[in-house]
Scaffold this motif. Structure first.
Motif, PDB file in Angstrom:
ATOM      1  N   THR A  28     -14.822  23.528  -0.027  1.00 37.96           N
ATOM      2  CA  THR A  28     -14.303  24.730   0.621  1.00 37.96           C
ATOM      3  C   THR A  28     -15.417  25.761   0.694  1.00 37.96           C
ATOM      4  N   ARG A  29     -15.528  26.426   1.836  1.00 39.26           N
ATOM      5  CA  ARG A  29     -16.507  27.513   1.971  1.00 39.26           C
ATOM      6  C   ARG A  29     -15.999  28.742   1.223  1.00 39.26           C
ATOM      7  N   VAL A  30     -16.903  29.401   0.500  1.00 42.59           N
ATOM      8  CA  VAL A  30     -16.541  30.598  -0.247  1.00 42.59           C
ATOM      9  C   VAL A  30     -17.239  31.824   0.312  1.00 42.59           C
ATOM     10  N   ALA A  31     -18.555  31.743   0.529  1.00 40.96           N
ATOM     11  CA  ALA A  31     -19.306  32.917   1.001  1.00 40.96           C
ATOM     12  C   ALA A  31     -20.618  32.492   1.634  1.00 40.96           C
ATOM     13  N   ARG A  32     -21.124  33.375   2.502  1.00 37.84           N
ATOM     14  CA  ARG A  32     -22.446  33.193   3.105  1.00 37.84           C
ATOM     15  C   ARG A  32     -23.259  34.430   2.756  1.00 37.84           C
ATOM     16  N   HIS A  33     -24.464  34.216   2.237  1.00 40.40           N
ATOM     17  CA  HIS A  33     -25.376  35.301   1.892  1.00 40.40           C
ATOM     18  C   HIS A  33     -26.606  35.186   2.779  1.00 40.40           C
ATOM     19  N   GLU A  34     -26.769  36.167   3.636  1.00 42.02           N
ATOM     20  CA  GLU A  34     -27.878  36.163   4.592  1.00 42.02           C
ATOM     21  C   GLU A  34     -29.212  36.363   3.876  1.00 42.02           C
ATOM     22  N   PRO A  35     -30.295  35.904   4.508  1.00 45.70           N
ATOM     23  CA  PRO A  35     -31.617  36.141   3.932  1.00 45.70           C
ATOM     24  C   PRO A  35     -31.862  37.639   3.744  1.00 45.70           C
ATOM     25  N   ALA A  36     -32.443  37.989   2.602  1.00 50.32           N
ATOM     26  CA  ALA A  36     -32.770  39.380   2.280  1.00 50.32           C
ATOM     27  C   ALA A  36     -34.132  39.391   1.587  1.00 50.32           C
ATOM     28  N   PRO A  37     -35.206  39.253   2.390  1.00 52.84           N
ATOM     29  CA  PRO A  37     -36.543  39.222   1.797  1.00 52.84           C
ATOM     30  C   PRO A  37     -36.810  40.492   0.993  1.00 52.84           C
ATOM     31  N   PRO A  38     -37.635  40.435  -0.008  1.00 47.84           N
ATOM     32  CA  PRO A  38     -38.549  39.325  -0.301  1.00 47.84           C
ATOM     33  C   PRO A  38     -37.962  38.291  -1.252  1.00 47.84           C
ATOM     34  N   LEU A  39     -36.878  38.589  -1.956  1.00 50.95           N
ATOM     35  CA  LEU A  39     -36.392  37.653  -2.968  1.00 50.95           C
ATOM     36  C   LEU A  39     -35.221  36.789  -2.514  1.00 50.95           C
ATOM     37  N   GLY A  40     -34.442  37.238  -1.580  1.00 50.51           N
ATOM     38  CA  GLY A  40     -33.256  36.494  -1.151  1.00 50.51           C
ATOM     39  C   GLY A  40     -33.537  35.655   0.077  1.00 50.51           C
ATOM     40  N   ALA A  41     -33.572  34.339  -0.098  1.00 51.44           N
ATOM     41  CA  ALA A  41     -33.855  33.433   1.020  1.00 51.44           C
ATOM     42  C   ALA A  41     -32.606  33.122   1.837  1.00 51.44           C
ATOM     43  N   GLY A  42     -31.434  33.487   1.313  1.00 58.80           N
ATOM     44  CA  GLY A  42     -30.167  33.157   1.958  1.00 58.80           C
ATOM     45  C   GLY A  42     -29.588  31.895   1.358  1.00 58.80           C
ATOM     46  N   HIS A  43     -28.277  31.897   1.154  1.00 63.05           N
ATOM     47  CA  HIS A  43     -27.611  30.721   0.609  1.00 63.05           C
ATOM     48  C   HIS A  43     -26.124  30.763   0.948  1.00 63.05           C
ATOM     49  N   LEU A  44     -25.467  29.623   0.747  1.00 66.20           N
ATOM     50  CA  LEU A  44     -24.032  29.509   0.950  1.00 66.20           C
ATOM     51  C   LEU A  44     -23.380  29.170  -0.378  1.00 66.20           C
ATOM     52  N   VAL A  45     -22.194  29.707  -0.598  1.00 69.45           N
ATOM     53  CA  VAL A  45     -21.409  29.373  -1.779  1.00 69.45           C
ATOM     54  C   VAL A  45     -20.232  28.528  -1.306  1.00 69.45           C
ATOM     55  N   LEU A  46     -20.039  27.398  -1.961  1.00 72.76           N
ATOM     56  CA  LEU A  46     -18.919  26.511  -1.678  1.00 72.76           C
ATOM     57  C   LEU A  46     -18.198  26.210  -2.984  1.00 72.76           C
ATOM     58  N   ALA A  47     -17.054  25.550  -2.872  1.00 76.43           N
ATOM     59  CA  ALA A  47     -16.331  25.054  -4.048  1.00 76.43           C
ATOM     60  C   ALA A  47     -16.036  23.580  -3.811  1.00 76.43           C
ATOM     61  N   ASP A  48     -16.172  22.789  -4.865  1.00 75.17           N
ATOM     62  CA  ASP A  48     -15.862  21.363  -4.751  1.00 75.17           C
ATOM     63  C   ASP A  48     -14.341  21.184  -4.665  1.00 75.17           C
ATOM     64  N   PRO A  49     -13.840  19.962  -4.521  1.00 74.57           N
ATOM     65  CA  PRO A  49     -12.397  19.767  -4.341  1.00 74.57           C
ATOM     66  C   PRO A  49     -11.516  20.289  -5.475  1.00 74.57           C
ATOM     67  N   GLU A  50     -12.090  20.538  -6.661  1.00 78.04           N
ATOM     68  CA  GLU A  50     -11.297  21.098  -7.763  1.00 78.04           C
ATOM     69  C   GLU A  50     -11.608  22.565  -8.006  1.00 78.04           C
ATOM     70  N   GLY A  51     -12.335  23.203  -7.077  1.00 74.85           N
ATOM     71  CA  GLY A  51     -12.580  24.627  -7.158  1.00 74.85           C
ATOM     72  C   GLY A  51     -13.812  25.066  -7.925  1.00 74.85           C
ATOM     73  N   ASN A  52     -14.674  24.139  -8.322  1.00 75.99           N
ATOM     74  CA  ASN A  52     -15.910  24.500  -9.007  1.00 75.99           C
ATOM     75  C   ASN A  52     -16.927  25.007  -7.987  1.00 75.99           C
ATOM     76  N   GLU A  53     -17.359  26.249  -8.171  1.00 78.45           N
ATOM     77  CA  GLU A  53     -18.297  26.841  -7.230  1.00 78.45           C
ATOM     78  C   GLU A  53     -19.680  26.224  -7.380  1.00 78.45           C
ATOM     79  N   PHE A  54     -20.377  26.118  -6.249  1.00 72.15           N
ATOM     80  CA  PHE A  54     -21.776  25.698  -6.246  1.00 72.15           C
ATOM     81  C   PHE A  54     -22.443  26.340  -5.044  1.00 72.15           C
ATOM     82  N   CYS A  55     -23.762  26.403  -5.077  1.00 74.81           N
ATOM     83  CA  CYS A  55     -24.510  27.013  -3.986  1.00 74.81           C
ATOM     84  C   CYS A  55     -25.301  25.971  -3.227  1.00 74.81           C
ATOM     85  N   LEU A  56     -25.380  26.156  -1.925  1.00 77.59           N
ATOM     86  CA  LEU A  56     -26.335  25.437  -1.102  1.00 77.59           C
ATOM     87  C   LEU A  56     -27.477  26.397  -0.881  1.00 77.59           C
ATOM     88  N   ASP A  57     -28.666  26.026  -1.329  1.00 82.38           N
ATOM     89  CA  ASP A  57     -29.814  26.913  -1.104  1.00 82.38           C
ATOM     90  C   ASP A  57     -31.053  26.111  -0.817  1.00 82.38           C
TER      91      ASP A  57
END
Length: 145
Positions: free
Chosen positions: A116-145
């Motif tokens: 499940t999609r949870v959030a999208r974080h846009e790139p915010a240089p210089p430290l934030g490259a941007g990432h997506l937050v998802l949850a697995d089928p049991e609700g455990n959050e993880f990031c795609l980065d």
């Protein structure tokens, strides 16, 4: 040399969650110990009662370099936000719009597997490259980065 680590997930359905993470990480569900054709055969030989045969599962990196993920059945549901989460490196070396497009493509694939999609974080240089937050089928959050 550092110590090996294993990440353990408490969950309701170890086999289903292991299957999700095997696909998500290009891992494989761990096979039975040497000398056994199936986990059922091994667990029976070890004296594990049949009603406990589906209480755990694990996935491993086929190359043998990544950490093992272990899934164990627990009676209580997940409550609240994870204090620790996995970062799945889905866009190595990419920046800006190309990075976010690669992350979105990875997220689309994982959603078809039950994430499940949870959030999208846009790139915010210089430290934030941007990432997506998802949850697995049991609700455990993880990031795609």
């Amino acid at each position: 040399m550092g110590l090996d680590v294993q990440f353990t997930f408490d969950c309701a359905d170890p086999a289903a969650l292991a299957a999700f993470w095997a696909e998500a990480l290009d891992y494989r569900v761990q096979g039975p110990p040497d000398g056994f054709d199936s986990w059922e055969q091994a667990l029976t030989a070890f004296g594990v009662p049949p009603e406990r045969h589906h209480d755990a599962s694990a996935v491993v990196d086929p190359e043998g370099t990544g950490p093992r993920l272990f899934f164990q059945r627990v009676p209580e549901p997940k409550r609240g936000k994870n204090r620790v989460h996995l970062d799945v490196r889905a866009a190595p070396g990419l920046t800006g719009a190309a990075r976010m497009a690669a992350l979105e493509a990875a997220a689309d694939r994982l959603v078809t597997l039950g994430a499940t999609r949870v959030a999208r974080h846009e790139p915010a240089p210089p430290l934030g490259a941007g990432h997506l937050v998802l949850a697995d089928p049991e609700g455990n959050e993880f990031c795609l980065d």
